[in-house]
Design a protein around this motif. Structure first.
Motif, PDB file in Angstrom:
ATOM      1  N   ILE A   1       0.857  -1.178   0.000  1.00 26.47           N
ATOM      2  CA  ILE A   1       0.000   0.000   0.000  1.00 26.47           C
ATOM      3  C   ILE A   1       0.894   1.228   0.000  1.00 26.47           C
ATOM      4  N   SER A   2       0.329   2.367  -0.269  1.00 21.55           N
ATOM      5  CA  SER A   2       1.128   3.588  -0.209  1.00 21.55           C
ATOM      6  C   SER A   2       1.207   4.061   1.237  1.00 21.55           C
ATOM      7  N   ILE A   3       2.204   4.858   1.548  1.00 21.80           N
ATOM      8  CA  ILE A   3       2.396   5.356   2.899  1.00 21.80           C
ATOM      9  C   ILE A   3       1.181   6.154   3.363  1.00 21.80           C
ATOM     10  N   SER A   4       0.589   6.909   2.477  1.00 18.14           N
ATOM     11  CA  SER A   4      -0.554   7.747   2.852  1.00 18.14           C
ATOM     12  C   SER A   4      -1.777   6.928   3.275  1.00 18.14           C
ATOM     13  N   CYS A   5      -1.847   5.678   2.862  1.00 18.40           N
ATOM     14  CA  CYS A   5      -2.982   4.828   3.248  1.00 18.40           C
ATOM     15  C   CYS A   5      -3.014   4.579   4.750  1.00 18.40           C
ATOM     16  N   THR A   6      -1.862   4.581   5.396  1.00 19.20           N
ATOM     17  CA  THR A   6      -1.801   4.299   6.827  1.00 19.20           C
ATOM     18  C   THR A   6      -2.591   5.327   7.625  1.00 19.20           C
ATOM     19  N   ALA A   7      -2.407   6.603   7.327  1.00 16.91           N
ATOM     20  CA  ALA A   7      -3.144   7.654   8.030  1.00 16.91           C
ATOM     21  C   ALA A   7      -4.645   7.494   7.812  1.00 16.91           C
ATOM     22  N   SER A   8      -5.032   7.165   6.607  1.00 17.48           N
ATOM     23  CA  SER A   8      -6.447   6.966   6.291  1.00 17.48           C
ATOM     24  C   SER A   8      -7.020   5.790   7.080  1.00 17.48           C
ATOM     25  N   ILE A   9      -6.271   4.709   7.168  1.00 19.61           N
ATOM     26  CA  ILE A   9      -6.723   3.525   7.901  1.00 19.61           C
ATOM     27  C   ILE A   9      -6.823   3.836   9.392  1.00 19.61           C
ATOM     28  N   CYS A  10      -5.861   4.579   9.928  1.00 20.79           N
ATOM     29  CA  CYS A  10      -5.911   4.987  11.344  1.00 20.79           C
ATOM     30  C   CYS A  10      -7.181   5.784  11.615  1.00 20.79           C
ATOM     31  N   GLU A  11      -7.491   6.672  10.699  1.00 22.09           N
ATOM     32  CA  GLU A  11      -8.686   7.508  10.857  1.00 22.09           C
ATOM     33  C   GLU A  11      -9.961   6.663  10.789  1.00 22.09           C
ATOM     34  N   LYS A  12     -10.016   5.752   9.819  1.00 19.45           N
ATOM     35  CA  LYS A  12     -11.206   4.905   9.650  1.00 19.45           C
ATOM     36  C   LYS A  12     -11.431   3.989  10.846  1.00 19.45           C
TER      37      LYS A  12
END
Length: 84
Positions: free
Chosen positions: A43-54
């Motif tokens: 996954i891209s690095i930016s996906c991690t922040a999105s997953i944390c938020e979700k």
């Protein structure tokens, strides 16, 4: 806990399908919401922040799955080159 779930990159939308990763995270959080989780999937690095938020968890980290150390930046900029 290391999470190595399957992800697919959709070249039309230019996004990763992170549903499998998110499902695993939700299952883990049902049993222990304090556990530290490391995503080891393509996954891209930016996906991690999105997953944390979700998921509402701040205990999620990302460890890139790269082809070669010398290609780390290239692999992140061009995610279709990552090995899934």
């Amino acid at each position: 806990m290391v999470i190595a779930a399957s992800t697919n990159y959709d070249s039309n939308t230019q996004y990763f399908d992170t549903s499998a990763v998110e499902t695993v995270i939700k299952l883990v959080m049902q049993y222990n919401s304090n556990v530290i989780m490391v995503i080891k999937s393509a996954i891209s690095i930016s996906c991690t922040a999105s997953i944390c938020e979700k998921t509402g968890s701040k205990n999620i980290m990302f460890s890139p799955k790269l082809l070669r150390k010398s290609k780390a930046l290239y692999n992140n900029v061009y995610p279709t080159k990552l090995v899934a």
